[in-house]
Design an enzyme around this catalytic site. Structure first.
Site, PDB file in Angstrom:
ATOM      1  N   CYS A 252       0.839  -1.196   0.000  1.00  0.00           N
ATOM      2  CA  CYS A 252       0.000   0.000   0.000  1.00  0.00           C
ATOM      3  C   CYS A 252       0.877   1.251   0.000  1.00  0.00           C
ATOM      4  CB  CYS A 252      -0.915  -0.010   1.229  1.00  0.00           C
ATOM      5  SG  CYS A 252      -1.920   1.467   1.381  1.00  0.00           S
ATOM      6  N   CYS A 255      -0.359   4.127   2.244  1.00  0.00           N
ATOM      7  CA  CYS A 255      -0.187   3.893   3.694  1.00  0.00           C
ATOM      8  C   CYS A 255       1.267   4.130   4.118  1.00  0.00           C
ATOM      9  CB  CYS A 255      -0.539   2.453   4.071  1.00  0.00           C
ATOM     10  SG  CYS A 255      -2.185   1.954   3.639  1.00  0.00           S
ATOM     11  N   ASP A 256       2.218   3.610   3.350  1.00  0.00           N
ATOM     12  CA  ASP A 256       3.605   3.553   3.825  1.00  0.00           C
ATOM     13  C   ASP A 256       4.581   4.402   3.013  1.00  0.00           C
ATOM     14  OD1 ASP A 256       2.874   1.770   5.869  1.00  0.00           O
ATOM     15  OD2 ASP A 256       2.861   0.110   4.458  1.00  0.00           O
TER      16      ASP A 256
END
Ligand SMILES: Cc1cc2nc3c(=O)[nH]c(=O)nc-3n(C[C@H](O)[C@H](O)[C@H](O)COP(=O)(O)OP(=O)(O)OC[C@H]3O[C@@H](n4cnc5c(N)ncnc54)[C@H](O)[C@@H]3O)c2cc1C
Length: 422
Positions: A252, A255-256
């Protein structure tokens, strides 16, 4: 439940008795999906175990010291010692409960569990999955005054909510941030009156009985079910991948990616998702290496042109990952040239994997007619092989998987159901 920062870590966590600590980030759908489970469980277990949250972006040094590499990550402490194993990514309620139970005496666990009361609710239609397919079906059913519940193991939005930019959804001249597009779709369906049960764990699905059990204790029944559960990223299967998932290996970018500021990143894959997400990652990374198994990218032409002209990006064609290992703070990806069999090691700060998807059908695999790749076969009304069960979106057998095609499937299923229920 309490929010802490690094300066309180020693007092609250190391000297804090029994503690569960949630490292979360913003713009992180799995973090948002966890939030309601975390709060709910704090009401059940809060007298015995302290529920703490810490904002990873503002407490990066502590996160690094504790080797927290992914959001969300749950850590469990007992008298200053980490216990019970970490949980990260799309965390299930049942796994948190297992860890919390392991920190308490059996009779206390039984006392806590006895406070949970089973419940039953009934609807005309259950939609499993609140991505574009499920949300559109929900909207059309709701507008036909059909009593509908949308059940999702995460928050509404599906893949769109973690896609940084969508430039091919009709009606918008400028590219749209994926989370905004999915937010708008979800709000439209919710405002109409569709009931949402999201960020839940699905314990069991009985397609014949049209019954879904969520969070072990809540039974939801209906006359019809629409399966709109989409797909999940494929794993490379290379040794080390599972162990390093959430610890340097991610699926993701939204997300990261933000933790990759000025860092070296490796991306595995060469299709649309890999190339578009790589473009997004170069906002943060100083250097990005794409490892792709074929001799050319398979992404669309526009995305390819952008990435091929990006000075931060280099591409290693005809290579596949063979292993992922951790050396200190770095992730070492060993790759092999599929022609020459020559191997080399890529040292990076993070690896992102985008190599296609598989359908989410584990809960009802045996009951449905599937194609040879495991996607659900449907007719032109989106009916499956089980009477009263429909399927829409990426989870069905079809050629093109896009937001527009999922939305179209959702429309068809809802209109077919509305006609039948008339
Ligand atoms: C990185 C990436 C970028 C993309 N970019 C684009 C783009 O620019 N344009 C475009 O048109 N398409 C794009 N796509 C494809 C597009 O996102 C999908 O075609 C679309 O989201 C499919 O919608 P869906 O509703 O079928 O499934 P999904 O969006 O996958 O939603 C499925 C939902 O079901 C839930 N779920 C899963 N299992 C269960 C279960 N057992 N019970 C209940 N709920 C469950 C999930 O949590 C999810 O919310 C992209 C895909 C990816 C991965």
């Amino acid at each position: 439940m309490k929010e802490i920062n690094s300066s309180e870590f020693e007092a609250e966590v190391l000297n804090g008795g029994k503690v569960i600590l949630d490292f979360y980030s913003t713009e992180c759908p799995p973090c948002e999906a966890l939030a309601s489970k975390f709060e709910d469980l704090s009401h059940l277990y809060g007298k015995d175990i302290k529920f703490l949250k810490i904002f990873r972006q503002q407490n990066r040094e502590l996160a690094q010291k504790l080797e927290v590499k992914s959001s969300p990550t749950l850590l469990f402490f007992d008298n200053g010692k980490e216990v019970a194993g970490r949980l990260t990514g799309g965390i299930k309620r049942i796994d948190i409960i297992k860890n919390l139970d392991s920190m308490l005496a059996a009779d206390r666990v039984n006392q806590i569990k006895s406070r949970i009361k089973p419940s039953l609710s009934e609807f005309d239609v259950i939609i499993l999955g609140a991505g574009p397919g499920g949300l559109t079906a929900g909207l059309y059913l709701c507008q036909s005054k059909i009593n509908t519940v949308l059940i999702d193991i995460a928050l509404p939005g599906g893949h769109v909510s973690t896609t940084h930019e969508v430039s091919n959804y009709p009606g918008f001249i400028e590219p749209q941030a994926g989370y905004m597009l999915s937010h708008n779709m979800s709000e439209q369906t919710k405002l109409c009156g569709t009931i949402y049960k999201v960020a839940v764990d699905i314990t069991r699905v009985d397609l014949e009985k049209k019954e879904v059990i969520i969070d072990e204790y809540e039974t939801v029944k209906a006359k019809k079910i629409i399966i709109a559960t989409g797909t999940t990223p494929n794993l490379t299967g290379a040794p080390g991948e599972k162990e390093l998932k959430g610890k340097g290996v991610s699926y993701c970018a939204t997300c990261d990616g933000k933790y990759m500021d000025g860092k070296d990143v490796v991306v595995i894959g060469g299709g649309n998702s890999a190339v578009e997400e790589s473009e997004y990652l170069t906002r943060f990374a100083s250097k990005l290496t794409i490892v792709h198994q074929f001799d050319k990218l398979t992404a669309n032409k526009k995305a390819q042109d952008k990435i091929l002209n990006n000075p931060k990006v280099s591409i290693l064609f005809e290579n596949e990952p063979r292993s992922f290992t951790r050396e200190g703070d770095k992730i070492v990806t060993e790759i092999e040239n599929v022609k020459t069999k020559e191997r080399q090691k890529l040292v990076s700060d993070g690896v992102f994997i985008f190599i296609g998807m598989k359908p989410n059908i584990d809960l009802f695999r045996d009951k449905l007619t599937l194609d040879k790749w495991g996607y659900i076969k449907t007719d032109e009304d989106m009916k499956t092989s089980i009477p009263g069960v429909y399927a829409v979106g990426d989870v069905i057998s079809k050629k093109y998987r896009q937001i527009t095609t999922a939305v179209a499937d959702g429309t068809i299923a809802a209109m077919a159901i509305a006609k039948e229920m008339d």
